[in-house]
Design a protein around this motif. Structure first.
Motif, PDB file in Angstrom:
ATOM      1  N   TRP A 198      31.976  40.946 -27.071  1.00  0.00           N
ATOM      2  CA  TRP A 198      32.713  41.809 -26.088  1.00  0.00           C
ATOM      3  C   TRP A 198      31.731  42.899 -25.497  1.00  0.00           C
ATOM      4  O   TRP A 198      31.788  43.148 -24.504  1.00  0.00           O
ATOM      5  CB  TRP A 198      33.817  42.491 -26.774  1.00  0.00           C
ATOM      6  CG  TRP A 198      35.249  41.788 -26.668  1.00  0.00           C
ATOM      7  CD1 TRP A 198      35.889  41.004 -27.515  1.00  0.00           C
ATOM      8  CD2 TRP A 198      35.968  41.077 -25.328  1.00  0.00           C
ATOM      9  NE1 TRP A 198      36.976  40.344 -27.287  1.00  0.00           N
ATOM     10  CE2 TRP A 198      36.939  40.357 -25.948  1.00  0.00           C
ATOM     11  CE3 TRP A 198      35.572  41.264 -24.097  1.00  0.00           C
ATOM     12  CZ2 TRP A 198      38.015  39.851 -25.067  1.00  0.00           C
ATOM     13  CZ3 TRP A 198      36.657  40.777 -23.161  1.00  0.00           C
ATOM     14  CH2 TRP A 198      37.866  39.821 -23.549  1.00  0.00           C
ATOM     15  N   GLN A 199      31.157  43.445 -26.524  1.00  0.00           N
ATOM     16  CA  GLN A 199      30.036  44.476 -25.927  1.00  0.00           C
ATOM     17  C   GLN A 199      29.108  44.023 -24.963  1.00  0.00           C
ATOM     18  O   GLN A 199      28.970  44.615 -23.973  1.00  0.00           O
ATOM     19  CB  GLN A 199      29.388  45.095 -27.180  1.00  0.00           C
ATOM     20  CG  GLN A 199      30.576  45.933 -27.906  1.00  0.00           C
ATOM     21  CD  GLN A 199      29.783  46.422 -29.247  1.00  0.00           C
ATOM     22  OE1 GLN A 199      28.952  45.948 -29.995  1.00  0.00           O
ATOM     23  NE2 GLN A 199      30.360  47.579 -29.976  1.00  0.00           N
ATOM     24  N   GLU A 230      43.523  47.989 -35.486  1.00  0.00           N
ATOM     25  CA  GLU A 230      43.327  48.819 -34.367  1.00  0.00           C
ATOM     26  C   GLU A 230      41.947  49.843 -34.290  1.00  0.00           C
ATOM     27  O   GLU A 230      41.572  49.911 -33.188  1.00  0.00           O
ATOM     28  CB  GLU A 230      44.374  50.101 -34.282  1.00  0.00           C
ATOM     29  CG  GLU A 230      45.813  49.363 -34.318  1.00  0.00           C
ATOM     30  CD  GLU A 230      46.952  50.642 -34.222  1.00  0.00           C
ATOM     31  OE1 GLU A 230      46.409  51.611 -33.577  1.00  0.00           O
ATOM     32  OE2 GLU A 230      48.074  50.456 -34.141  1.00  0.00           O
ATOM     33  N   SER A 231      41.208  49.779 -35.488  1.00  0.00           N
ATOM     34  CA  SER A 231      39.923  50.456 -35.276  1.00  0.00           C
ATOM     35  C   SER A 231      39.082  49.310 -34.440  1.00  0.00           C
ATOM     36  O   SER A 231      38.089  49.905 -33.939  1.00  0.00           O
ATOM     37  CB  SER A 231      39.451  50.540 -36.562  1.00  0.00           C
ATOM     38  OG  SER A 231      39.037  49.292 -37.174  1.00  0.00           O
ATOM     39  N   LEU A 232      39.186  48.161 -34.517  1.00  0.00           N
ATOM     40  CA  LEU A 232      38.272  47.305 -33.497  1.00  0.00           C
ATOM     41  C   LEU A 232      38.431  47.708 -32.032  1.00  0.00           C
ATOM     42  O   LEU A 232      37.457  47.808 -31.452  1.00  0.00           O
ATOM     43  CB  LEU A 232      38.611  45.761 -33.967  1.00  0.00           C
ATOM     44  CG  LEU A 232      38.074  45.177 -35.148  1.00  0.00           C
ATOM     45  CD1 LEU A 232      38.846  43.894 -35.330  1.00  0.00           C
ATOM     46  CD2 LEU A 232      36.665  45.117 -35.231  1.00  0.00           C
ATOM     47  N   GLN A 235      36.747  51.029 -31.364  1.00  0.00           N
ATOM     48  CA  GLN A 235      35.392  50.916 -31.182  1.00  0.00           C
ATOM     49  C   GLN A 235      35.163  50.192 -29.747  1.00  0.00           C
ATOM     50  O   GLN A 235      34.235  50.704 -29.247  1.00  0.00           O
ATOM     51  CB  GLN A 235      34.856  49.936 -32.312  1.00  0.00           C
ATOM     52  CG  GLN A 235      34.838  50.666 -33.532  1.00  0.00           C
ATOM     53  CD  GLN A 235      34.416  49.637 -34.832  1.00  0.00           C
ATOM     54  OE1 GLN A 235      33.093  49.194 -34.677  1.00  0.00           O
ATOM     55  NE2 GLN A 235      35.176  49.121 -35.508  1.00  0.00           N
ATOM     56  N   LEU A 236      35.827  49.221 -29.305  1.00  0.00           N
ATOM     57  CA  LEU A 236      35.518  48.398 -28.230  1.00  0.00           C
ATOM     58  C   LEU A 236      35.739  49.446 -27.089  1.00  0.00           C
ATOM     59  O   LEU A 236      34.904  49.490 -25.921  1.00  0.00           O
ATOM     60  CB  LEU A 236      36.501  47.243 -27.999  1.00  0.00           C
ATOM     61  CG  LEU A 236      35.986  46.423 -26.762  1.00  0.00           C
ATOM     62  CD1 LEU A 236      34.658  45.904 -26.809  1.00  0.00           C
ATOM     63  CD2 LEU A 236      37.187  45.326 -26.793  1.00  0.00           C
ATOM     64  N   GLN A 237      36.934  50.182 -26.755  1.00  0.00           N
ATOM     65  CA  GLN A 237      37.239  51.081 -25.827  1.00  0.00           C
ATOM     66  C   GLN A 237      36.239  52.129 -25.687  1.00  0.00           C
ATOM     67  O   GLN A 237      35.764  52.490 -24.575  1.00  0.00           O
ATOM     68  CB  GLN A 237      38.674  51.577 -26.134  1.00  0.00           C
ATOM     69  CG  GLN A 237      39.267  52.423 -24.950  1.00  0.00           C
ATOM     70  CD  GLN A 237      40.352  53.128 -25.153  1.00  0.00           C
ATOM     71  OE1 GLN A 237      40.678  53.744 -26.099  1.00  0.00           O
ATOM     72  NE2 GLN A 237      41.357  53.371 -24.268  1.00  0.00           N
TER      73      GLN A 237
END
Length: 396
Positions: A198-199, A230-232, A235-237
């Motif tokens: 995603w990054q 939710e931590s994933l 991190q993505l946001q």
């Protein structure tokens, strides 16, 4: 026979009746209007009323054992919308309720998939995009979702997540959340990736903001964890905000997209309606009214690295950060609420007539004061778009 039975006034709420009958241990309660008995409310009546309560609905969804049961609950939503609007429930609350219900259905489908396919091989997060992420869903929403998977995922693990995505998206479609025409769904490889994948996608979108990339970004940048780690999502946001806020060329391309959909108001504040076709004499409240506000608030939030996703929360934070003046923030909120309320009210009328639900509206159906409010809302959008033009278009 009960001597001196209790009673309840006809203007009392269902909650009042439930409380009184529970306290007195009654199964039947006379209803009084001006000292005259006008009816009887029973425990069965209260149970039926409770079935329309959003909290009950979410709990009921969590107890369904298959897709058919979830679909049966979802089929009730049009009638419930009519009831909630009739009870003077505001559009903001209704959109929160609809989002909570779609979250609950999605969550239950994921749980059923795990029961069928076994536990997930690595941590993951099911992402909601667009109106679901913002908590602004209404009737007729299609799917916008994705899967964010831990970088621990191996090639072998990918098959499990593909099965999960297919099961959940098929289930959502069966429940009335139709497949996304643009394939913004976890069943598509691009919308089902590891965190690092995603990054890389965000890097590609922001480096080369093609029209297609900007369209996808506009959906993706409103994201929220619906189920899982939710931590994933956090991190993505965080990565997304860092990449977007420092890229003036990307923000300028996003601004160009924001400015494409202008409010339907012309010289002398006349409404610009469709001139022919099935939507003749109407305008699209969502495309030409609600979405421009969402898009403008989003670009301001991205440019300033704000993590809020809901439109009202974004506006409040932009005002706190002094990105928007207090008056401008209030005007945008008022315009957004008015247009959402108009959408909901029109959808109820369409359902009552047996018409297909849409966002098209004939402004001539409004009284004179209502038309003035609609013109004012579109004028607020026009002025706010000018500010976007001045702030971000120079990056191109």
């Amino acid at each position: 026979m009960t001597l001196n039975p209790g009673f309840i006034d006809s203007q009392a709420t269902v909650f009042d009746a439930t409380l009184l009958m529970t306290r007195l241990g009654y199964h039947h309660l006379p209803v009084i209007d001006e000292e005259r008995v006008v009816g009887i409310i029973t425990a069965s009546d209260l149970m039926l009323a409770k079935k329309n309560d959003p909290v009950y609905l979410v709990q009921h969804i969590s107890r369904q054992s298959d897709v058919a049961g979830l679909s049966a609950v979802a089929e009730k939503l049009p009638n419930l919308l009519v009831e909630w609007v009739g009870a003077q429930t505001r559009a903001r609350q209704i959109s929160h309720i609809f989002t909570a219900i779609s979250d609950a259905i999605t969550t239950r489908l994921i749980e059923l998939a795990i029961e069928k396919f076994g536990a997930a091989p690595v941590p993951f997060c099911w992402l909601g995009f667009g109106s679901q992420a913002r908590g602004e869903q209404l009737l007729g929403a299609d799917q916008d979702n994705g899967l964010l998977i831990s970088n621990q995922m191996t090639e072998t693990d990918k098959a499990w997540f593909e099965k999960l995505a297919t099961y959940v998206c098929d289930g959502l479609n069966a429940c009335g959340y139709v497949y996304c025409p643009g394939k913004v769904m976890a069943t598509t490889d691009e919308w089902r990736q590891s965190l690092s994948g995603w990054q890389h996608t965000i890097d590609r979108w922001t480096r080369s903001p093609t029209p297609d990339a900007v369209m996808r970004v506009s959906i993706f940048f409103d994201l929220r964890a619906v189920y899982g780690d939710e931590s994933l999502c956090q991190q993505l946001q965080g990565y997304m905000l860092r990449q977007a806020s420092k890229n003036s060329i990307f923000l300028a391309a996003l601004a160009a997209n924001v400015l494409e959909h202008t409010p339907p108001i012309g010289i002398f504040r006349r409404f610009l309606v469709e001139r022919n076709g099935e939507h003749r004499d109407t305008l699209d409240l969502k495309k030409r009214g609600v979405m421009p506000i969402i898009d403008m608030v989003r670009i301001h939030s991205l440019a300033n690295g704000l993590p809020q996703v809901n439109t009202h929360e974004r506006i409040a934070e932009l005002v706190r950060q002094k990105v928007l003046a207090i008056a401008d923030g209030r005007n945008l909120e008022d315009a957004f609420d008015y247009l959402m309320q108009l959408r909901v009210s029109e959808q109820v009328k369409q359902l009552t007539r047996g018409d297909q639900v849409s966002n098209y509206y004939n402004p001539n159906n409004l009284p004179e004061l209502g038309r003035k409010h609609l013109r004012d809302a579109f004028t607020v959008i026009h002025d706010a778009q000018e500010a976007v033009r001045l702030n971000y278009r120079s990056g191109l």
